[in-house]
Design a protein around this motif. Sequence first.
Motif: not given
Length: 231
Positions: A70-74, A55-61, A41-46, A204-205
């Motif tokens: 997928d969200r960014i690609a769409a 901007m890069l998100g890091l996520e472990i899951r 959510g933050l990245l999509i808003a900014l 963010t969610e």
Amino acid sequence: SDHALDYPPSPQTMDWSAHFPAFANSGKTPEFADIGCGFGGLLIALAPLFPDTLMLGLEIRVQVTQYVQDRIAALRTTSAPAALPTASTAAAPYQNVSVVRANAMKFLPNYFPKSSLSALFFLFPDPHFKARKHKARIISPTLLAEYAFVLKPGGIVYTITDVHDLHEWMKAHLEAFPLFESVTEAELRDQGKGCILDAVYNSTEEGKKVERNSGEKWLACFRRKEATRTS
Ligand code: SAM
């Protein structure tokens, strides 16, 4: 586990062109990093607010990272203007945002060169309530040294949580670390960073969930100090 994690041996070996094709020859590297970005959510808003900032998100899951990808690609596809004026691909929305699956507690300096980031976000991190789990917290003295390393002098660390105890913990560690100084919300708003703060609070969610449950949100921000000869 980490065996399955693919990470670059050093930032110099990281090829960002696959993540940010529109910026492939710009020489740019990410300047904003969202640690534990969750559903993005933050990245999509900014992204649309700072179209020239990577901007890069890091996520472990795994699945969550895939979801953000997928969200960014769409968004890139649906938001692309039908016909772009020549040489303005970088003006197409969401080209400046991407995500990697990574354990940010272990591999941050593998992704980001020294002094490359202007903003680091820790939004609603996992609280790890029990004392014996505190070492698993994303803010700790060892990790602060890494955060100071990748941030530019003047760069900002944004933290927010609905867990008061975690807020006190993050604040205490950051205040005690010699390379960070506290910066007030008012000061950041004066510097034109109000839109970032609004996104930190609301985009963010997890932040939205807290909102729905009428929970409190505790913000604490810090500036990476100029390096001095003694630090
Ligand atoms: N920041 C998001 C938000 O505000 O909606 C997500 C908050 S969620 C409570 C914490 C996220 O951090 C989870 O998605 C979790 O998988 C991720 N996470 C936890 N430890 C991590 C680590 N070491 N490296 C990367 N991500 C991590």
